[in-house]
Write an enzyme that holds these catalytic residues in place. Structure first.
Site, PDB file in Angstrom:
ATOM      1  N   LYS A   1       0.164  -1.317   0.133  1.00 29.04           N
ATOM      2  CA  LYS A   1      -0.366  -0.079   0.024  1.00 29.04           C
ATOM      3  C   LYS A   1       0.914   1.473   0.486  1.00 29.04           C
ATOM      4  CE  LYS A   1      -3.463   2.071   2.666  1.00 29.04           C
ATOM      5  NZ  LYS A   1      -4.571   1.548   3.624  1.00 29.04           N
TER       6      LYS A   1
ATOM      7  N   ARG B   1     -10.493  10.337   2.560  1.00 32.97           N
ATOM      8  CA  ARG B   1     -10.977  11.272   3.763  1.00 32.97           C
ATOM      9  C   ARG B   1     -11.491  11.973   3.925  1.00 32.97           C
ATOM     10  NH1 ARG B   1      -4.299  11.533   3.609  1.00 32.97           N
ATOM     11  NH2 ARG B   1      -4.160   8.961   3.660  1.00 32.97           N
TER      12      ARG B   1
ATOM     13  N   ARG C   1       1.008   9.504   5.806  1.00 29.71           N
ATOM     14  CA  ARG C   1       1.102   8.216   6.432  1.00 29.71           C
ATOM     15  C   ARG C   1       2.563   7.464   5.753  1.00 29.71           C
ATOM     16  NH1 ARG C   1      -3.655   8.069   8.469  1.00 29.71           N
ATOM     17  NH2 ARG C   1      -5.231   7.842   6.673  1.00 29.71           N
TER      18      ARG C   1
ATOM     19  N   GLU D   1       7.529  -6.232   0.116  1.00 27.71           N
ATOM     20  CA  GLU D   1       6.158  -7.054   1.482  1.00 27.71           C
ATOM     21  C   GLU D   1       4.756  -7.558   1.257  1.00 27.71           C
ATOM     22  OE1 GLU D   1       5.140  -5.128   3.861  1.00 27.71           O
ATOM     23  OE2 GLU D   1       6.290  -3.093   3.889  1.00 27.71           O
TER      24      GLU D   1
ATOM     25  N   LYS E   1      -2.096  -1.603  -3.329  1.00 25.76           N
ATOM     26  CA  LYS E   1      -3.098  -0.423  -3.877  1.00 25.76           C
ATOM     27  C   LYS E   1      -2.351   0.979  -3.717  1.00 25.76           C
ATOM     28  CE  LYS E   1      -6.665   1.592  -0.657  1.00 25.76           C
ATOM     29  NZ  LYS E   1      -6.748   1.081   0.950  1.00 25.76           N
TER      30      LYS E   1
ATOM     31  N   SER F   1      -9.957   5.276  -4.121  1.00 27.24           N
ATOM     32  CA  SER F   1     -10.990   6.831  -4.514  1.00 27.24           C
ATOM     33  C   SER F   1     -10.205   7.937  -5.622  1.00 27.24           C
ATOM     34  CB  SER F   1     -11.008   7.494  -2.990  1.00 27.24           C
ATOM     35  OG  SER F   1      -9.953   7.774  -2.701  1.00 27.24           O
TER      36      SER F   1
ATOM     37  N   TYR G   1     -15.271   1.346  -6.859  1.00 25.76           N
ATOM     38  CA  TYR G   1     -16.389   1.831  -6.111  1.00 25.76           C
ATOM     39  C   TYR G   1     -17.418   1.674  -7.233  1.00 25.76           C
ATOM     40  CZ  TYR G   1     -14.002   3.417  -2.459  1.00 25.76           C
ATOM     41  OH  TYR G   1     -12.916   3.428  -1.379  1.00 25.76           O
TER      42      TYR G   1
HETATM   43  C1  PBG Z   1      -6.905   3.426   5.180  1.00 28.11           C
HETATM   44  C2  PBG Z   1      -7.211   3.143   3.957  1.00 28.11           C
HETATM   45  C3  PBG Z   1      -7.357   4.185   3.628  1.00 28.11           C
HETATM   46  C4  PBG Z   1      -8.022   3.621   1.781  1.00 28.11           C
HETATM   47  C5  PBG Z   1      -8.802   2.430   1.961  1.00 28.11           C
HETATM   48  N1  PBG Z   1      -7.909   2.216   3.470  1.00 28.11           N
HETATM   49  C6  PBG Z   1      -7.160   5.994   3.511  1.00 28.11           C
HETATM   50  C7  PBG Z   1      -5.980   5.800   3.502  1.00 28.11           C
HETATM   51  O1  PBG Z   1      -4.505   4.910   3.402  1.00 28.11           O
HETATM   52  O2  PBG Z   1      -5.304   6.858   3.901  1.00 28.11           O
HETATM   53  C8  PBG Z   1      -8.269   4.889   1.206  1.00 28.11           C
HETATM   54  C9  PBG Z   1      -9.291   3.822   0.033  1.00 28.11           C
HETATM   55  C10 PBG Z   1      -9.603   4.508  -1.333  1.00 28.11           C
HETATM   56  O3  PBG Z   1      -8.490   5.889  -1.053  1.00 28.11           O
HETATM   57  O4  PBG Z   1     -10.356   4.662  -2.062  1.00 28.11           O
HETATM   58  N2  PBG Z   1      -7.818   2.446   5.631  1.00 28.11           N
END
Ligand code: PBG
Length: 326
Positions: A199, A209, A220, A236, A251, A277, A316
């Protein structure tokens, strides 16, 4: 007169011919729908940066989940959005059986049984007042091992609430092993782990968010990966499989298709990719302006993610795309 001997166009001559030689399939079962359920709202709430995606109430979630399942999606991934006043420094409301995510999991487990694969996001960022994916130490850094201890409780609470799959997405070292041991010890040996193995710290999470009302200040980068590191992603993935991940995820998807391919080449377990997203928002915004054909572009990206090697795609568009494909 000379004719080229090799004429790839022969195999493109009719729809039936193209169907016969298609290398990549995209079926509703490949798609998993991420869904948001919020506490303390009377009506479903639109998310402005994710047109068509809602923060659900418990009731609207049940209806939308049933619709997605009848459209044939492969599974549902649930995210909880607590009331602002229920957030604390360690995300307790995520562990609470009466917390919104656990309550909603029980609703869907009761409605849908084994008709779908019910998944839960196993992370603390939705539930913490600082918005980080874990517990902070005295210097304000995310404490790896304390966080894992919280993840174990979170995963067990989600399993107790009926999740078939838990999805640790916090990128802590050793999170998969800790959760596997914790689930087994609590009698949930059959609950599977979909590890967000690679990720990346991505600008494409922006709209998410808003979707979860995140309180995050800063970034992060001490736990999510840097965009340029593909070899580290493979490491990983190998670690998570070694720790007992049943499925691994990359991701975001579109900017990381090489990593999806690398994962598919090395992984002995199913590989998922999350079309996040920002990917959805980009295409939706261009389509709303009439600059791009939204459904065609969406299906093209989903096909590309499958072509790169993903067995499963979180998107989505899952329920809608199931209709477009059918
Ligand atoms: C963390 C999480 C995130 C997303 C899914 N799980 C956000 C992040 O790491 O800041 C993002 C998913 C998306 O952008 O559609 N719980």
């Amino acid at each position: 007169m000379t004719f080229p001997r090799h004429r790839p166009r022969r195999l493109r001559s009719t729809p039936a011919m193209r169907r016969l030689v298609a290398e990549t399939t995209l079926a509703p079962r490949h798609l998993v729908l991420p869904m948001f359920v919020a506490d303390g709202i009377g009506e479903p709430r639109p998310i402005s940066s994710l047109p068509g995606v809602l923060q659900h109430t418990r009731d609207s979630l049940r209806r939308a989940a049933a619709e997605a399942v009848s459209a044939g999606v492969g599974g549902l991934m649930l995210f909880g959005v607590p009331r602002e006043e229920d957030k604390d420094d360690c995300g307790s409301v995520g562990l609470d059986p009466e917390g919104i995510l656990n309550v909603a999991l029980r609703d869907l487990a009761a409605d849908l049984g084994d008709a779908t694969v019910l998944m839960a996001d196993t992370c603390l960022d939705e539930f913490t007042e600082h918005g980080h994916c874990g517990v902070l130490d005295e210097h304000g850094r995310v404490d790896n091992d304390q966080t894992n201890a919280q993840y174990v409780k979170l995963a067990v609470a989600q399993a107790e609430s009926g999740a078939h799959v838990v999805g640790p997405s916090g990128m802590m070292d050793g999170q998969v092993a800790a959760i596997r041991d914790g689930l087994d010890a609590a009698g949930f040996a059959d609950v599977a782990i979909l590890a967000y193995a690679a990720k990346f710290a991505s600008a494409f999470y922006g709209p998410f968010r808003e979707a979860v009302g995140s309180s995050l200040q800063g970034d992060r980068r001490t736990y999510q990966q840097d965009a340029g590191n593909a070899r580290e992603a493979v490491r990983e993935i190998a670690l998570d499989i070694d720790e007992g991940a049943d499925m691994v995820m990359v991701k975001p998807a579109m900017a990381y298709l090489d990593v999806v391919r690398a994962a598919a080449d090395v992984a002995s377990v199913p590989v998922a990719a999350y079309q996040v997203s920002g990917e959805y928002a980009m295409i939706s915004a261009a389509a709303a302006n009439g600059w791009i054909d939204g459904p065609a572009a969406a299906l093209e990206t989903l096909t590309s993610i499958r072509r790169a090697g993903a067995d499963i795609v979180l998107t989505y568009w899952a329920a809608q795309a199931a209709g477009w494909i059918a």
